[in-house]
Design a protein around this motif. Sequence first.
Motif, mmCIF file in Angstrom:
data_model
loop_
_atom_site.group_PDB
_atom_site.id
_atom_site.type_symbol
_atom_site.label_atom_id
_atom_site.label_comp_id
_atom_site.label_asym_id
_atom_site.label_seq_id
_atom_site.Cartn_x
_atom_site.Cartn_y
_atom_site.Cartn_z
ATOM 1 N N GLU A 10 -187.999 -43.381 -39.038
ATOM 2 C CA GLU A 10 -188.342 -42.993 -37.670
ATOM 3 C C GLU A 10 -187.135 -42.426 -36.927
ATOM 4 N N LEU A 11 -185.945 -42.825 -37.317
ATOM 5 C CA LEU A 11 -184.750 -42.222 -36.729
ATOM 6 C C LEU A 11 -184.659 -40.746 -37.113
ATOM 7 N N GLN A 16 -185.911 -34.904 -35.278
ATOM 8 C CA GLN A 16 -186.668 -33.658 -35.343
ATOM 9 C C GLN A 16 -187.513 -33.467 -34.087
ATOM 10 N N ILE A 17 -188.115 -34.561 -33.601
ATOM 11 C CA ILE A 17 -188.935 -34.489 -32.391
ATOM 12 C C ILE A 17 -188.097 -34.031 -31.210
ATOM 13 N N LEU A 18 -186.940 -34.642 -31.015
ATOM 14 C CA LEU A 18 -186.097 -34.298 -29.873
ATOM 15 C C LEU A 18 -185.552 -32.878 -29.989
ATOM 16 N N HIS A 19 -185.326 -32.430 -31.211
ATOM 17 C CA HIS A 19 -184.871 -31.048 -31.409
ATOM 18 C C HIS A 19 -185.976 -30.075 -30.994
ATOM 19 N N ASP A 20 -187.216 -30.358 -31.432
ATOM 20 C CA ASP A 20 -188.351 -29.496 -31.055
ATOM 21 C C ASP A 20 -188.579 -29.523 -29.552
ATOM 22 N N VAL A 21 -188.474 -30.699 -28.970
ATOM 23 C CA VAL A 21 -188.683 -30.840 -27.525
ATOM 24 C C VAL A 21 -187.651 -30.037 -26.753
ATOM 25 N N SER A 22 -186.406 -30.121 -27.164
ATOM 26 C CA SER A 22 -185.334 -29.397 -26.484
ATOM 27 C C SER A 22 -185.540 -27.887 -26.576
ATOM 28 N N SER A 23 -185.934 -27.420 -27.761
ATOM 29 C CA SER A 23 -186.141 -25.980 -27.950
ATOM 30 C C SER A 23 -187.298 -25.460 -27.098
ATOM 31 N N ARG A 61 -189.929 -46.651 -29.702
ATOM 32 C CA ARG A 61 -190.834 -45.512 -29.539
ATOM 33 C C ARG A 61 -191.047 -45.187 -28.059
ATOM 34 N N CYS A 62 -191.198 -46.203 -27.230
ATOM 35 C CA CYS A 62 -191.423 -45.959 -25.799
ATOM 36 C C CYS A 62 -190.212 -45.280 -25.164
ATOM 37 N N GLN A 63 -189.019 -45.614 -25.626
ATOM 38 C CA GLN A 63 -187.818 -44.940 -25.116
ATOM 39 C C GLN A 63 -187.830 -43.462 -25.503
ATOM 40 N N ILE A 64 -188.287 -43.184 -26.713
ATOM 41 C CA ILE A 64 -188.386 -41.785 -27.151
ATOM 42 C C ILE A 64 -189.449 -41.054 -26.344
ATOM 43 N N PHE A 65 -190.589 -41.716 -26.097
ATOM 44 C CA PHE A 65 -191.654 -41.097 -25.306
ATOM 45 C C PHE A 65 -191.161 -40.762 -23.897
ATOM 46 N N ASP A 66 -190.393 -41.657 -23.301
ATOM 47 C CA ASP A 66 -189.853 -41.403 -21.958
ATOM 48 C C ASP A 66 -188.883 -40.219 -21.992
#
Length: 220
Positions: A10-11, A16-23, A61-66
């Motif tokens: 999950e790390l 990858q999620i945060l990279h996509d979100v930033s882009s 996960r909730c920290q990532i969602f925020d």
Amino acid sequence: LLQQFQRIVELKETSQILHDVSSHAAQRTTPDLKGPLRSWQHRLPNSFESLSVWEDVFIWRCQIFDAVASNFSWSDPNTVASLQDKPFACIALARVARKQGLPEVAAHNISSISKHPMDVQDAFQRVREQISSFKSVSSQVETKSGLNLVNSTNLSYFDDRQKAEAFRLKAYFLDGCKDKPKANQAYCHAVQICPNYARAWTDWGRLCVSLCEVARSDSE
């Protein structure tokens, strides 16, 4: 070992999620995160694991969602809600806490999403978890409170299976209030709404057996 492996996986997925979100946020577009979110819904700790293990997974996960949501403050709330899965995480954690005899923790997790946008499925699961919390305490006060909550729930937004579950829970509380005839009617209503809902049939069967035993003892 499995817990450590899940953290590593999950790390990597989070990166990858945060990279996509930033882009996408830089271009003021929204990413498609349905795949990772679906994987996270299915990748859960074992049911016998302690609450601390579940908390490690879901708090992360909730920290990532925020963090994801904070990148799309310019978007509408429904779109932002579709980019994360905080309601599912909190409801799942509440369910585990309730089953492990920690009603205060369960109530805290449910209340934390009271104003959070969610789809119909999550809304139903949240209400169901609230209702089920009254099953954890065997007192007439809690039983009546659970029955009142079921009766006050608006079922018009839910599908047939969800409505059947609501009537199954209503029957459970009516039985707890020693009103077996009305409990029998509620179970009947549940299976009429959704004839293939096995759990309602099973619980109704148990009630019918208990009614037969009472009738047999009265005739002796």
